[in-house]
Every structure is written in C-alpha cells, then in structure tokens.
Write a protein that holds these residues in place. Sequence first.
Motif, PDB file in Angstrom:
ATOM      1  N   GLY A   1      11.982  27.165 -24.223  1.00 27.37           N
ATOM      2  CA  GLY A   1      13.365  27.386 -24.618  1.00 27.37           C
ATOM      3  C   GLY A   1      14.341  26.410 -24.007  1.00 27.37           C
ATOM      4  O   GLY A   1      13.998  25.629 -23.118  1.00 27.37           O
ATOM      5  N   PRO A   2      15.595  26.444 -24.470  1.00 29.25           N
ATOM      6  CA  PRO A   2      16.644  25.556 -23.951  1.00 29.25           C
ATOM      7  C   PRO A   2      17.203  26.077 -22.632  1.00 29.25           C
ATOM      8  O   PRO A   2      18.339  26.572 -22.557  1.00 29.25           O
ATOM      9  N   ALA A   3      16.414  25.971 -21.589  1.00 28.11           N
ATOM     10  CA  ALA A   3      16.769  26.583 -20.308  1.00 28.11           C
ATOM     11  C   ALA A   3      17.718  25.722 -19.478  1.00 28.11           C
ATOM     12  O   ALA A   3      18.673  26.228 -18.895  1.00 28.11           O
ATOM     13  N   ALA A   4      17.446  24.416 -19.380  1.00 22.82           N
ATOM     14  CA  ALA A   4      18.199  23.569 -18.440  1.00 22.82           C
ATOM     15  C   ALA A   4      19.702  23.604 -18.711  1.00 22.82           C
ATOM     16  O   ALA A   4      20.510  23.634 -17.773  1.00 22.82           O
ATOM     17  N   SER A   5      20.085  23.603 -19.983  1.00 18.62           N
ATOM     18  CA  SER A   5      21.511  23.620 -20.318  1.00 18.62           C
ATOM     19  C   SER A   5      22.178  24.905 -19.851  1.00 18.62           C
ATOM     20  O   SER A   5      23.352  24.897 -19.460  1.00 18.62           O
ATOM     21  N   GLN A   6      21.439  26.020 -19.889  1.00 22.68           N
ATOM     22  CA  GLN A   6      22.016  27.282 -19.435  1.00 22.68           C
ATOM     23  C   GLN A   6      21.971  27.396 -17.918  1.00 22.68           C
ATOM     24  O   GLN A   6      22.890  27.953 -17.307  1.00 22.68           O
ATOM     25  N   ILE A   7      20.930  26.857 -17.285  1.00 21.58           N
ATOM     26  CA  ILE A   7      20.830  26.953 -15.828  1.00 21.58           C
ATOM     27  C   ILE A   7      21.942  26.143 -15.176  1.00 21.58           C
ATOM     28  O   ILE A   7      22.492  26.539 -14.136  1.00 21.58           O
ATOM     29  N   ALA A   8      22.306  25.008 -15.761  1.00 24.75           N
ATOM     30  CA  ALA A   8      23.355  24.169 -15.181  1.00 24.75           C
ATOM     31  C   ALA A   8      24.671  24.925 -15.070  1.00 24.75           C
ATOM     32  O   ALA A   8      25.278  24.993 -13.986  1.00 24.75           O
ATOM     33  N   ILE A   9      25.128  25.532 -16.160  1.00 23.11           N
ATOM     34  CA  ILE A   9      26.402  26.256 -16.110  1.00 23.11           C
ATOM     35  C   ILE A   9      26.224  27.588 -15.392  1.00 23.11           C
ATOM     36  O   ILE A   9      27.183  28.105 -14.798  1.00 23.11           O
ATOM     37  N   LYS A  10      25.027  28.137 -15.414  1.00 22.97           N
ATOM     38  CA  LYS A  10      24.761  29.372 -14.656  1.00 22.97           C
ATOM     39  C   LYS A  10      25.093  29.175 -13.184  1.00 22.97           C
ATOM     40  O   LYS A  10      25.692  30.048 -12.547  1.00 22.97           O
ATOM     41  N   GLN A  11      24.719  28.017 -12.610  1.00 25.73           N
ATOM     42  CA  GLN A  11      24.972  27.751 -11.196  1.00 25.73           C
ATOM     43  C   GLN A  11      26.393  27.238 -10.978  1.00 25.73           C
ATOM     44  O   GLN A  11      27.102  27.731 -10.099  1.00 25.73           O
ATOM     45  N   LEU A  12      26.824  26.264 -11.750  1.00 24.33           N
ATOM     46  CA  LEU A  12      28.149  25.676 -11.548  1.00 24.33           C
ATOM     47  C   LEU A  12      29.270  26.671 -11.824  1.00 24.33           C
ATOM     48  O   LEU A  12      30.320  26.617 -11.183  1.00 24.33           O
ATOM     49  N   GLY A  13      29.068  27.577 -12.781  1.00 29.57           N
ATOM     50  CA  GLY A  13      30.083  28.566 -13.109  1.00 29.57           C
ATOM     51  C   GLY A  13      29.958  29.838 -12.312  1.00 29.57           C
ATOM     52  O   GLY A  13      30.641  30.815 -12.611  1.00 29.57           O
ATOM     53  N   THR A  14      29.095  29.829 -11.289  1.00 30.43           N
ATOM     54  CA  THR A  14      28.789  31.027 -10.478  1.00 30.43           C
ATOM     55  C   THR A  14      28.538  32.233 -11.374  1.00 30.43           C
ATOM     56  O   THR A  14      29.035  33.325 -11.136  1.00 30.43           O
ATOM     57  N   ASN A  15      27.748  31.999 -12.424  1.00 28.92           N
ATOM     58  CA  ASN A  15      27.391  33.080 -13.349  1.00 28.92           C
ATOM     59  C   ASN A  15      26.158  33.819 -12.837  1.00 28.92           C
ATOM     60  O   ASN A  15      26.210  34.992 -12.517  1.00 28.92           O
ATOM     61  N   GLY A  16      25.020  33.109 -12.781  1.00 32.12           N
ATOM     62  CA  GLY A  16      23.820  33.688 -12.186  1.00 32.12           C
ATOM     63  C   GLY A  16      22.820  34.273 -13.150  1.00 32.12           C
ATOM     64  O   GLY A  16      21.715  34.631 -12.746  1.00 32.12           O
ATOM     65  N   GLY A  17      23.171  34.409 -14.432  1.00 29.99           N
ATOM     66  CA  GLY A  17      22.239  35.005 -15.378  1.00 29.99           C
ATOM     67  C   GLY A  17      21.114  34.058 -15.729  1.00 29.99           C
ATOM     68  O   GLY A  17      21.338  32.977 -16.284  1.00 29.99           O
ATOM     69  N   GLY A  18      19.879  34.432 -15.422  1.00 31.62           N
ATOM     70  CA  GLY A  18      18.740  33.554 -15.632  1.00 31.62           C
ATOM     71  C   GLY A  18      18.276  33.513 -17.067  1.00 31.62           C
ATOM     72  O   GLY A  18      18.358  34.499 -17.793  1.00 31.62           O
ATOM     73  N   PHE A  19      17.770  32.356 -17.487  1.00 31.06           N
ATOM     74  CA  PHE A  19      17.153  32.247 -18.803  1.00 31.06           C
ATOM     75  C   PHE A  19      15.853  33.040 -18.824  1.00 31.06           C
ATOM     76  O   PHE A  19      15.488  33.649 -19.822  1.00 31.06           O
ATOM     77  N   PHE A  20      15.148  33.046 -17.676  1.00 29.20           N
ATOM     78  CA  PHE A  20      13.910  33.804 -17.521  1.00 29.20           C
ATOM     79  C   PHE A  20      14.157  34.994 -16.585  1.00 29.20           C
ATOM     80  O   PHE A  20      15.086  34.973 -15.764  1.00 29.20           O
ATOM     81  N   ASN A  21      13.300  35.981 -16.692  1.00 30.21           N
ATOM     82  CA  ASN A  21      13.494  37.215 -15.930  1.00 30.21           C
ATOM     83  C   ASN A  21      13.445  36.976 -14.427  1.00 30.21           C
ATOM     84  O   ASN A  21      14.191  37.593 -13.668  1.00 30.21           O
ATOM     85  N   ALA A  22      12.596  36.054 -13.981  1.00 28.51           N
ATOM     86  CA  ALA A  22      12.471  35.787 -12.545  1.00 28.51           C
ATOM     87  C   ALA A  22      13.583  34.898 -12.017  1.00 28.51           C
ATOM     88  O   ALA A  22      13.612  34.584 -10.819  1.00 28.51           O
TER      89      ALA A  22
END
Length: 600
Positions: A250-271
């Motif tokens: 899946g398109p994980a890297a694009s979501q992980i980048a803003i997940k960390q920079l935006g202090t969001n935290g929601g993982g693309f994967f369950n772990a």
Amino acid sequence: MTTFDFFQVVLYLAVLLVLIKPVGSYMALAFSETPNRVTRFGGGVERLLYRIAGVHADEQMGWRRYAIAMLTFNIVGMLAVYVLQRTQQWLPLNPQHFGAVTPDSAINTAISFITNTNWQGYGGESTMSYLTQMLGLAVQNFLSAATGIAVLLAVVRGFTRRSANSVGNFWVDMTRSTLYVLMPFSLLMALLLVSQGVVQNFSAYVDVPVAQVTRMTETVKDAAGNPLKDAAGRDVTHESKVTTQTLPMGPAASQIAIKQLGTNGGGFFNANSAHPFENPTPFSNFLEMLAIFLIPGGLCYTFGSMVGDRRQGWAILATMLLIFIPLAYGAIAAEQAGNPALHGLAVDQHASALQAGGNMEGKETRFGIAASGLFATITTAASCGAVNSMHDSMTPLGGLVPMWLIQLGEVVFGGVGSGLYGMLAFAVVAVFIAGLMVGRTPEYLGKKIEAHEMKMASLAVLVPCALVVICTAIAAMTPAGAAGVSNPGAHGFSQMLYAVSSASNNNGSAFGGLSANTPFWNVLLSVCMYLSRFLLAIAMLAMAGSLAAKRHVPPSAGTLPTHTPLFVTLLACVVIVVGALTFLPALALGPVAEFLMSAH
C-alpha cells in the motif's frame, strides 16, 4: 543507563535544536502578513486556491466567525471520512475487497482523525482500503494539523494586535499551513522513508512462503460463526499447516510522513511504527522521532519571531525541555532495569540479579530499549500517538512516564499548533499566579490578563483533566468498559486510564491490551476526543479575541519578565503541579500500585 543510551538522547536533542531555528524562521515567513520570498514563491498557487474556493484572502474574521469556520470545516471533514468508510466496498482502490466499517467504529475513526488524535480501534491493513487511507485518513492528517496551526496563529495575533476586533482569516491560515509547511516537509520526509524501505505502492497483498512451516490449530465454526461442539461439549478443532505469509502493501510512506510531521500518529499498519514496512531501520526510526518534534519545536521560534521577542519563544522551548528530558531518561532507565517481578529469580546469570538485557518484551530488536523508550516519551510528549513498541509491555514505572506526559495536557511540545497554544494557556495561569504574589494585575506580552482571559485559560487547562477522571470512572464502573480489559487488577485499570487519557488529550496511543473496538469504547472515546479538541480551541480563540481588543501595556517595574530562567521554572512547576494534583490518585491505583505489587 549505559553511555550509548545517554548518547542517543543527546544526539537526538542536538539535531533537533540545530533544526529548530531554520525551521522556525521559515514558518515565520510563511505565516507573515507582509509579502516575502516564501509567499511570493507559492503566491500563484495560493491565489488560485482562493479563487476556486471563493475565499477573500484580505478579509479579517473576529474570533467567533473564525471559530464557526473551524468547526464547520472539521464537521464536513468528519462526515466525508465517515461516508468513505461506510461505502468503501463499492469504491475503487480496494484490492483486498474490504467491506464497510461498522457505524460505531467509523464515527470513532472519523472523529479521531479530524481532532488530530488518530486513535485506532481497528487494524489498518485488515480494515481500510487504499482509497479510504489516502482520501480519508491521510487528507485529515494534513487538515487536522493545519487546524491546530491556524488556531495557534489566531492566538498569537491576539497578543500582537492592538485594539483590533479580528484575529485573522481561518481559510488563509489553513491554506498557508498546508501549502507552505506540511506538504513540502511531508514530501521530503516521504522520500527519505522510501529510501529506508518504507513501502509506497498500490499492489495487492503478496503471499510469500514462510522460512519454516508451522502448524496452526483453529476452532471449527458453523455458518453463523459459532464454535462447533463435540459430544463432550468441547470445541471442535482443525489443525492445518502454515506454508505462506501474507505481506500487506500500500501507499504507506506518504501517510507515515504526515503522520509524524503532523503529530497525528495513525499508522497505515496495525503495528504502527513497530511494523518493518512502516519503520524498517534505526535511521528511519531516528527520522520519525525527529519529525514528531520538528514543527512543534520550530513553532516556538516562530512564536518568538511573531511577537517581536525571540526570547519568549526560547523560554517556552526551555520549559518544554525542562520537563521532557528528565522524564525521557526516567522511562529509559526503568526499562533498562527490567521487570521488578523477575529480579532475584535467576532468570539469567547476571551478577546484579537483574535482567541483563533489560525489559525487551514488546520491543523491536532493531531498535532496542533506549530508542523504544525515547520514542515512547517523544510520541506522548507530543500529541502524536505513533508507537514503535508496545506500551502495555513496559514496566510499571516505564509505562507511567508516557501516561503522565499525556495527562500533563499535551503541552510538552504537544500537537502541531495545539501544543503551543496549550502551553500559552498555562503561561497565562503562571503570570496570573505571579501577579497575585506581588499584588499587581498580571501581564503577558504587553497585554493585561484579566477575568475573561483567566476563565478561558482555566477552561483550556481543566477540560481535559475533567474528561479523564470522569470518563475513566464511568469506564471502570460499567461492565461494557471493564470487559475490554485484558489484565484484571492494577494493570487493567492502567489500560483504561491510559485509553481515556489518550483520547481526552488528543494523543491517540494506547497501552495495547485494551479491546476498545466495541460500541461502548467507540462512543465514550469519541466524546472525549471531540470535546477536548474543540472546547479547548474555542476557549483559546475567545481569549485571543479578548486580547486582540486590548491596548498594549508598556512594561513597568512590577512587570514579570517572561523570558528569564525564573519564569521558565515557574511555568514548568505550574504544568507539573496541575498534572500531579489531578492525576496522582488515579496513578496510585494503576502503575504505582502495580510497581509496588511487582516489587514485593
């Protein structure tokens, strides 16, 4: 604690401090109301977006109109995410053919992502289609972070404007936060993560042969999903060989980048960030930790630049570090000491009768204890909620640290924008206390702090505290709440307390042992997330509107300097005392009681 552990923390803080000034200076230019090289570079795109949306960029808003625009925008976003989840089985980019998300889980996730909490009661790779992840969750990762920055900018203008009836334009603040800060930073971060092995594709899941064939025993169920029984009333089981493993894509890297920079935290994967496709190497782990504090830390410098006194920003940053550093080392030391219940049991032949390797349960060997403990404190000091280890498996005192960091109000760096305006609420309380000591009307940044400002600051400080203690009590007394606990006793109470603390302070991380994807928990935590996010934002906007209308008061002999070590110490003490007085009884029933029981 080993020398290497000490060095990891020092290296992290050194790199962070080096980056704070350039990042903060860049954001100060991006948010400036006068043209500069940053806004001129993207001005064409910005003006085009305003034209498409029908926004008048030069129109100013009072705090009430600003708040209504913020609430309306986020409610529309919540409905969009909810509809996406409920209809994803009919939409494209769903190679695994996932069905609709249940209504209670869908509304919980929608509220979670618009409030920048990103609490996840589901497994991403087994629940959400690629379209839902990208168009729903990833988009809200940007917009919820931009909302926090927008509210902060309005609050800062409350201090800088004089006799004004406006605090800015919500749509302009949202656009600039997204266009000039979040998108370019996320693009760079995504490329760095891909270079480390984070996946970014639209492929269907891949079945690969396992290195060692194993056997799995499964319970046989009927068409209704109920276990079949034999003549003796025992479950009928079936043994099968496991020869392949399914690897999620899946398109994980694009979501992980803003997940960390935006202090969001929601993982693309369950772990989450413990997953090797989301956080594969020690270097990617360092990048993800750095990204969490980068914008909140940089905003401290931006704040100082915008109010015309950079010392004010450094003072706020120093306060955050004064609280964070001892707690980070405390969490790492607790995990290095190992599980106190195993001390003296000769589980290994170490001279001190302690666990020679520390407490590695729930941690990834590619990160180790120090990087896992540091990640846990960073993600809970900020309102990120991403995890690279299982907090449920931490030692009692090790788990107490991230829990208490959340309960302090997510102001030690905190969320993007929201952490700083939360700390400014504490600063208002601190100068008010100082004013009482010397018998003068308190002042902060040239504005008198009077009854209305104190009411709004008190509301911002106390709403999350009240939600935590009240909703934890409801969960503990309700059978549906206690049913999700995996470990009865003190640790089970910690699981409930952590979950409610995480939701009520918009963090999103979890101990991990609580089965929270039930109607009771989905509804309870949704209420906590929504009220905490928007009541605080409205209170701070109301304070900003009141401050903007005031005249500037020149400093006098009785004015408390708010850039000195004395004020830094006072502000840190106010944050800690509020957290200690509010949550010490609850912590005594959870992690403290668990530590005392395991140590004896």
